[in-house]
Motif scaffolding. Structure first.
Motif, short mmCIF file in Angstrom:
data_model
loop_
_atom_site.label_atom_id
_atom_site.label_comp_id
_atom_site.label_asym_id
_atom_site.label_seq_id
_atom_site.Cartn_x
_atom_site.Cartn_y
_atom_site.Cartn_z
N ARG A 185 0.83 -1.21 0.00
CA ARG A 185 0.00 0.00 0.00
C ARG A 185 0.87 1.26 0.00
O ARG A 185 0.50 2.27 -0.59
CB ARG A 185 -0.93 0.01 1.21
N ALA A 186 2.02 1.20 0.67
CA ALA A 186 2.91 2.36 0.72
C ALA A 186 3.59 2.60 -0.63
O ALA A 186 3.80 3.74 -1.03
CB ALA A 186 3.96 2.17 1.80
N VAL A 187 3.90 1.49 -1.33
CA VAL A 187 4.60 1.60 -2.61
C VAL A 187 3.63 1.86 -3.76
O VAL A 187 3.90 2.69 -4.63
CB VAL A 187 5.42 0.31 -2.88
N ALA A 188 2.51 1.14 -3.76
CA ALA A 188 1.53 1.26 -4.84
C ALA A 188 0.12 1.26 -4.26
O ALA A 188 -0.54 0.22 -4.20
CB ALA A 188 1.69 0.10 -5.83
N PRO A 189 -0.36 2.41 -3.78
CA PRO A 189 -1.68 2.46 -3.13
C PRO A 189 -2.81 2.06 -4.08
O PRO A 189 -2.77 2.37 -5.26
CB PRO A 189 -1.82 3.92 -2.73
N SER A 190 -3.79 1.35 -3.51
CA SER A 190 -4.99 1.01 -4.27
C SER A 190 -6.13 0.73 -3.29
O SER A 190 -5.90 0.37 -2.13
CB SER A 190 -4.75 -0.21 -5.17
N ALA A 191 -7.34 0.88 -3.78
CA ALA A 191 -8.52 0.63 -2.95
C ALA A 191 -8.61 -0.85 -2.59
O ALA A 191 -9.04 -1.19 -1.48
CB ALA A 191 -9.77 1.07 -3.68
N ASP A 192 -8.21 -1.74 -3.51
CA ASP A 192 -8.24 -3.18 -3.25
C ASP A 192 -7.33 -3.53 -2.08
O ASP A 192 -7.70 -4.32 -1.20
CB ASP A 192 -7.84 -3.96 -4.50
N LEU A 193 -6.13 -2.96 -2.06
CA LEU A 193 -5.20 -3.23 -0.96
C LEU A 193 -5.71 -2.66 0.36
O LEU A 193 -5.51 -3.26 1.42
CB LEU A 193 -3.81 -2.68 -1.29
N ASP A 194 -6.35 -1.50 0.29
CA ASP A 194 -6.93 -0.91 1.51
C ASP A 194 -8.01 -1.82 2.10
O ASP A 194 -8.05 -2.08 3.30
CB ASP A 194 -7.52 0.47 1.22
N THR A 195 -8.89 -2.32 1.24
CA THR A 195 -9.95 -3.23 1.68
C THR A 195 -9.36 -4.52 2.23
O THR A 195 -9.79 -5.01 3.28
CB THR A 195 -10.90 -3.54 0.50
N ALA A 196 -8.38 -5.06 1.52
CA ALA A 196 -7.74 -6.30 1.96
C ALA A 196 -7.06 -6.12 3.32
O ALA A 196 -7.15 -7.00 4.19
CB ALA A 196 -6.73 -6.77 0.93
N ALA A 197 -6.40 -4.99 3.51
CA ALA A 197 -5.72 -4.74 4.79
C ALA A 197 -6.73 -4.68 5.93
O ALA A 197 -6.49 -5.22 7.01
CB ALA A 197 -4.93 -3.43 4.71
N GLY A 198 -7.86 -4.05 5.69
CA GLY A 198 -8.90 -4.00 6.72
C GLY A 198 -9.45 -5.37 7.07
O GLY A 198 -9.65 -5.71 8.24
N ARG A 199 -9.70 -6.18 6.03
CA ARG A 199 -10.21 -7.54 6.27
C ARG A 199 -9.18 -8.41 6.98
O ARG A 199 -9.52 -9.20 7.86
CB ARG A 199 -10.62 -8.17 4.94
N LEU A 200 -7.91 -8.28 6.58
CA LEU A 200 -6.84 -9.05 7.23
C LEU A 200 -6.71 -8.65 8.70
O LEU A 200 -6.57 -9.51 9.58
CB LEU A 200 -5.51 -8.84 6.51
N ALA A 201 -6.75 -7.36 8.97
CA ALA A 201 -6.65 -6.88 10.36
C ALA A 201 -7.80 -7.42 11.20
O ALA A 201 -7.60 -7.81 12.36
CB ALA A 201 -6.61 -5.36 10.39
N ALA A 202 -8.99 -7.47 10.63
CA ALA A 202 -10.15 -7.99 11.37
C ALA A 202 -9.98 -9.47 11.68
O ALA A 202 -10.30 -9.92 12.79
CB ALA A 202 -11.42 -7.77 10.56
N GLN A 203 -9.44 -10.24 10.73
CA GLN A 203 -9.24 -11.67 10.96
C GLN A 203 -8.15 -11.93 12.01
O GLN A 203 -8.29 -12.81 12.86
CB GLN A 203 -8.88 -12.39 9.66
N VAL A 204 -7.08 -11.16 11.96
CA VAL A 204 -6.01 -11.31 12.95
C VAL A 204 -6.55 -10.99 14.34
O VAL A 204 -6.29 -11.70 15.31
CB VAL A 204 -4.79 -10.43 12.60
N ALA A 205 -7.33 -9.92 14.44
CA ALA A 205 -7.92 -9.54 15.73
C ALA A 205 -8.86 -10.64 16.23
O ALA A 205 -8.85 -10.98 17.42
CB ALA A 205 -8.67 -8.22 15.60
N ARG A 206 -9.64 -11.22 15.35
CA ARG A 206 -10.56 -12.31 15.74
C ARG A 206 -9.78 -13.51 16.29
O ARG A 206 -10.12 -14.07 17.32
CB ARG A 206 -11.40 -12.74 14.55
#
Length: 148
Positions: free
Chosen positions: A49-70
């Motif tokens: 995301r830092a090198v090549a920002p995109s909405a897909d990566l933003d969404t994926a990061a949010g979903r990954l963070a939610a799964q890790v927290a779960r």
């Protein structure tokens, strides 16, 4: 001829339990392993995301963070807020790493029978495989070698 044993054995007999250290179930071990793979995938996604920002990566990061927290009992993952300053990695390399991490997460999620994490990992594998194909176009010299 032999001297009798006068101290307790350092080994435990099969079928007995020792309360000297905590034991985790297989499911708990798989939860820990899956959370680790997903956290590593999240870190790589943040680097992408830092090198090549995109909405897909933003969404994926949010979903990954939610799964890790779960998987960690509600504790959110630690994330870097500082963008990597020219660490020498190109986008193609980051996509390859993310693809490999998603594959590891998929294997553990499948053995754990965690459908949500397995679907997320499979989606990330597909996304990184597709992005890697577009990000790493071969140089003209390697195209000529591949043609022969």
């Amino acid at each position: 001829m032999y001297e009798p044993i006068r101290t307790k054995s350092v080994h435990t007999m099969a079928g007995t339990t020792s309360s000297d250290f905590p034991h985790r179930s297989r499911e708990e071990e798989l939860d820990i392993q899956l959370a680790g793979h997903l956290a590593a995938l999240l870190a790589t996604t943040d680097a992408l995301r830092a090198v090549a920002p995109s909405a897909d990566l933003d969404t994926a990061a949010g979903r990954l963070a939610a799964q890790v927290a779960r998987l960690r009992g509600g504790r959110p993952p630690v994330r870097s807020t500082v963008a990597p300053a020219g660490d020498g990695r190109d986008v193609g390399e980051l996509h390859r790493r993310a693809h490999a991490l998603a594959g590891r997460a998929l294997v553990v999620a499948a053995s754990r029978a965690d459908t949500v994490a397995a679907i997320l990992a499979a989606e990330r594998m597909d996304a990184h495989a597709a992005a890697e194909g577009t990000a790493s176009t071969p140089e003209p010299a390697s195209r000529e070698l591949a043609a022969h």
